[in-house]
Design an enzyme around this catalytic site. Structure first.
Site, PDB file in Angstrom:
ATOM      1  CG  ASN A   1       0.720  -6.485  21.904  1.00  0.00           C
ATOM      2  OD1 ASN A   1      -0.201  -5.690  21.792  1.00  0.00           O
ATOM      3  ND2 ASN A   1       1.924  -6.244  21.425  1.00  0.00           N
TER       4      ASN A   1
ATOM      5  CG  ASP B   1      10.061   5.039 -22.989  1.00  0.00           C
ATOM      6  OD1 ASP B   1      10.644   6.140 -22.967  1.00  0.00           O
ATOM      7  OD2 ASP B   1       9.304   4.695 -23.924  1.00  0.00           O
TER       8      ASP B   1
ATOM      9  CG  ASP C   1      12.582   9.087 -19.536  1.00  0.00           C
ATOM     10  OD1 ASP C   1      12.274  10.287 -19.461  1.00  0.00           O
ATOM     11  OD2 ASP C   1      12.272   8.363 -20.500  1.00  0.00           O
TER      12      ASP C   1
ATOM     13  CG  ASN D   1      -4.730  -2.229  26.355  1.00  0.00           C
ATOM     14  OD1 ASN D   1      -5.887  -2.053  26.733  1.00  0.00           O
ATOM     15  ND2 ASN D   1      -4.432  -3.068  25.392  1.00  0.00           N
TER      16      ASN D   1
ATOM     17  CD  GLU E   1       4.011  -7.222  19.206  1.00  0.00           C
ATOM     18  OE1 GLU E   1       3.232  -7.988  19.788  1.00  0.00           O
ATOM     19  OE2 GLU E   1       4.163  -6.044  19.524  1.00  0.00           O
TER      20      GLU E   1
ATOM     21  CG  ASP F   1      -0.038  -7.910  17.112  1.00  0.00           C
ATOM     22  OD1 ASP F   1      -0.695  -6.855  16.961  1.00  0.00           O
ATOM     23  OD2 ASP F   1       1.051  -7.955  17.710  1.00  0.00           O
TER      24      ASP F   1
ATOM     25  CG  ASP G   1       8.778  12.076 -22.952  1.00  0.00           C
ATOM     26  OD1 ASP G   1       8.414  13.229 -23.272  1.00  0.00           O
ATOM     27  OD2 ASP G   1       9.509  11.367 -23.649  1.00  0.00           O
TER      28      ASP G   1
END
Length: 879
Positions: free
Chosen positions: A717, A624, A628, A692, A314, A721, A356
């Site tokens: 958990n 540029d 393009d 686990n 999560e 984290d 280019d």
């Protein structure tokens, strides 16, 4: 027929002999070619127009029928729709569903944390996506101007949006070409098409039919395209197409089209799908086993939900955002500005860079590279006379004149020794393709200095000068002289001839007829030279596993020369029209094997990029200009520069403050570092969570009570984290940075299958310790059993981070960052102390006996050694 369109006049059909349809770019050229070669009278008739222009009433009717001469980009999605699109990603939906279930089962704190992470990640993505969608507005701003045209038999100005097919437009210096035009009349017309074609030099345009061998849209010299502008000369043109139907409209449509999903997004979705598959197997199994063994189906449901939360990483959205944002800040210090966070990973995964040549490999500045006599030997006199011609001409100077005039030392030398005064000028025109200036030297003699296209200047000359000798320009010498010019052209130079004639001063009005009997002095050769950094940067990118491919609108001779100078091997140059003849499979094979493409249109560039992607390549594109835009949209990650046109900057994912491949190479390294740290979290969390759950599956079938309470699973958990929040600060092995890094779902699955069972093995050792040694065998002893596994699970998966974070021997050969070391040790300390605190009691954690800690002190090093062996022997490099 409709006056908004013109019937097909293509010289060749849009279908192929084998029954397949020509690619879109090929069909477009066929249509433009037909318009270029058609007689003006036929075009006027087909459009219901005349050389005197349309009437106001006819123009208004066409405006109502055809619509305004603007680019309709489609309805922009509302902010709410864009936000909802981001919220319905698989990972976000999964996390929100688990948050709802957590809330319903009483775990409100976990639900709030999950909701907050999803919201933060979604809002950051939303802001980035809204910024890039401004490209449509930028395009519209480019075409806001007034146009001079013929209406009701006279000249009048109208807003660009009011221009319709059939109008007769007047063009002069500085004018924006308002639509796609067929020239009806022209005088000395030069048009800058660099934003469309990528060619830095202005294109000479004329109303005569083009060369029948023309193979690209920009070789059709009697057509002018919307979005270009007039550099010099005047013209009248018939409007053929307006708005979205123009060549510019085709480019704009590709540029502002919905961006395809990035490689990062697709990889994240595949990982989410992998986790959902495991959950689809594990969660029902845990639910059924617990329900059958204990008969309490409600408790089994709560436990199954906790298992689902445990299997879900999560923190992934937030850690991904932190990782990417940290990488963006680091890249900003390297003069690389990230507009779209997911582009950081795509930059690290990139294995092909298409770009280019102008301004990237070259300096984007035309310079006078050589001044030679007719034998090819350097000759200062050629430069001096070329300088006098450019300095004393009164018309608008082009880029070549400016390159000559940058040699200010010539001016000082000439005018220190002698005095010069402009007498007359014979202006440039397209038919002659040359111009002459007459100067008086020291009030004694007139010197006519002619400068222009080689063939046209040759035609005015009777002799050529080599040193102090004059040689006749007959066939015996002409071939040798032609060979010098051919060699310069083959090296990519734009060659201009210089010739003179000196005569006594006398009053005279000079004209084209005086351009005879000249002495050919030699040539000045121009080039957009390569950057000094281009060669080392290409070598560095090659060493980093990134292949550089050139997609340019310039011609093949210039392109070959530049590629040779920067060390880019060129076995073959493929021209744009050649790609039109290929189907997608053939083009993909050609694109894979070819490094250089020349004379490419915007659509052809984007088609090559998509062909490379079809072969599994992660493609970057650097550009540029307006031309393009399609390439920037098609690429997995797109780059532009601070000085680019607005539409290119808005379309790009990443802005380079320096238009240099070396800066890009540094960004690639940073992107791989960011992705490496993100993959550490994914591999470690996925394997530990899988281990686990594998342990829970067996324990559920063997124990008369739950092996860990649902609230303890969520706390475990969450603490794990928290320990991983410092992963973005970690160092990454140098070996990992040497090659492109993309999502490897198979590698993640292998890590889960090998490391997960290894961790589960020590979980079962903990179960044996709690059951057989500490006697936690009845429901009354469940709290002791659950606390023992909670602590062992938390410490083992937190400490194993240091083994899995590197492919080398942890601590000895690869040290973690101080922040990661602090967070992991801090969480371990919390896990050890928590059972002895009031806070631990709220989670049903109880103090553990001394025997437990002694056994744990032996198990944890053994687990780390086993994991190191599995990593090095069975998995290979994981970092």
């Amino acid at each position: 027929m409709s006056r908004c369109t013109i019937k097909s006049l293509s010289r060749s059909s849009g279908s192929r002999g084998d029954g397949r349809t020509r690619p879109q770019a090929g069909q477009l050229f066929d249509e433009l070619s037909g318009l270029a070669f058609a007689a003006p009278e036929q075009l006027l008739a087909d459009l219901g127009a005349s050389a005197s222009g349309l009437s106001t009433q006819a123009a208004l009717e066409r405006l109502r029928t055809c619509g305004p001469n603007t680019l309709q980009m489609g309805q922009r999605p509302t902010a709410l729709m864009e936000l909802l699109r981001l919220l319905v990603s698989p990972l976000s939906l999964l996390l929100m569903a688990l948050a709802v279930v957590s809330w319903l089962t009483g775990e409100m704190r976990g639900a709030v944390v999950i909701f907050a992470m999803v919201l933060l990640s979604t809002l950051l993505g939303f802001v980035q996506e809204r910024r890039s969608s401004r490209a449509a507005e930028k395009l519209k701003a480019l075409v806001s101007t007034r146009v001079l045209l013929q209406r009701d038999g006279g000249a009048r100005e109208v807003d660009l949006a009011e221009v319709v097919p059939g109008d007769i437009v007047h063009l002069a210096v500085g004018d924006l070409v308002p639509a796609d035009l067929r020239l009806l009349d022209s005088k000395d017309l030069f048009v800058n098409e660099s934003s469309l074609s990528g060619e830095s030099l202005p294109a000479d345009k004329h109303h005569a039919p083009p060369d029948p061998s023309a193979s690209g849209a920009f070789e059709l010299n009697n057509l002018c395209f919307m979005g270009s502008h007039v550099v010099s000369g005047t013209a009248q043109g018939l409007v053929l197409r307006t708005g979205a139907a123009t060549f510019f409209g085709h480019v704009a449509d590709e540029t502002t089209r919905q961006r395809k999903r990035s490689a990062f997004d697709l990889g994240l979705e595949r990982f989410t799908t992998l986790m959902i598959r495991f959950m689809a197997v594990m969660v029902p199994a845990v639910f059924v086993i617990n329900g059958l063994v204990r008969g309490d189906w409600f408790e089994a449901a709560l436990f199954a939900v906790a298992v689902a939360v445990g299997l879900t990483p999560e923190m992934l959205p937030m850690l991904a955002t932190i990782n990417l944002a940290k990488g963006a800040l680091a890249m900003a210090r390297r003069k690389v500005i990230v507009k779209r966070l997911t582009a950081v990973q795509n930059m690290g995964a990139m294995d092909v860079l298409c770009t280019d040549k102008t301004g990237t490999l070259t300096q984007d500045c035309v310079i006078l590279e050589r001044h030679v006599d007719v034998s090819g030997a350097p000759d200062l006199r050629v430069l001096e006379f070329a300088y006098l011609n450019s300095h004393y001409q009164s018309g608008m100077r082009n880029l070549l004149d400016e390159a000559v005039l940058r040699h200010v030392e010539v001016h000082e030398r000439l005018h220190d020794m002698d005095s010069y005064r402009r007498i007359d000028e014979i202006p440039f025109d397209f038919e002659r393709r040359r111009m002459s200036v007459v100067v008086e030297k020291n009030d004694r003699s007139h010197i006519l200095i002619c400068k222009g296209a080689v063939e046209e200047v040759f035609a005015c000359c009777s002799v050529a000068q080599v040193g102090d000798d004059l040689i006749p320009l007959d066939e015996s010498h002409r071939q040798r002289l032609d060979r010098v010019v051919a060699d310069l052209n083959a090296e990519g130079f734009r060659v201009i001839a210089v010739a003179v004639r000196e005569e006594p001063s006398m009053p005279h009005e000079y004209a084209v007829a005086d351009e005879v009997g000249l002495t050919l002095l030699g040539y000045v050769a121009f080039l957009d030279p390569p950057k000094e950094s281009a060669g080392p940067a290409i070598a560095a990118l090659r060493d980093a596993g990134v292949a550089v491919k050139i997609l340019t609108g310039d011609n093949e001779r210039v392109t070959r020369k530049i590629c040779h100078d920067v060390g880019l091997p060129v076995e073959r140059i493929v021209l744009g029209h050649e790609t039109d003849a290929l189907d997608e499979a053939a083009l993909a094979a050609l694109a894979e094997a070819t490094s250089v493409f020349a004379k490419m249109t915007p659509e052809q560039k984007s088609r090559v990029i998509r062909a490379l992607q079809s072969r599994g390549r992660v493609v970057g594109y650097m550009g540029d200009g307006i031309n393009d835009g399609p390439g920037l949209r098609a690429a997995d990650v797109s780059f532009s520069v601070e000085s680019a046109v607005d539409i290119a900057r808005e379309s790009a994912d990443i802005i380079l403050l320096e238009k240099s491949l070396m800066v890009l190479q540094q960004g690639v390294t940073e992107g791989r570092r960011v992705f490496g740290n993100l993959m550490k979290y994914i591999r470690m969390s996925a394997s530990s969570n899988f281990g686990n759950m594998f342990s829970m599956l067996g324990a559920s079938a063997l124990l008369p009570f739950l092996p860990m309470a649902p609230v303890q699973i969520m706390l475990n958990n969450l603490l794990y984290d928290v320990s991983q929040t410092a992963v973005p600060t970690d160092t990454v092995d140098e070996a990992y940075l040497r090659q492109p890094r993309a999502w490897d779902i198979g590698g993640i699955a292998r890590t889960m299958f090998f490391i997960g069972p290894a961790s589960s093995l020590f979980d079962y050792a903990t179960f044996a310790l709690m059951w057989f040694v500490l006697g936690a065998t009845t429901p009354a002893d469940a709290a002791l059993f659950q606390t023992g596994w909670f602590v062992e699970s938390l410490l083992s998966q937190t400490l194993i981070v240091h083994v899995l974070r590197t492919s080398r021997v942890p601590f000895l050969e690869s040290a973690p960052s101080p922040a990661l070391l602090a967070t992991t040790l801090g969480v371990c300390a919390i896990g050890v102390l928590l059972p002895y605190t009031p806070a631990g009691a709220t989670f049903d954690l109880v103090p553990l006996p001394t025997e437990y800690w002694l056994a744990l002190a032996a198990m944890l090093p053994a687990y780390m050694l086993l994991t190191q062996w599995v990593k090095s022997r069975l998995l290979g490099a994981v970092s």
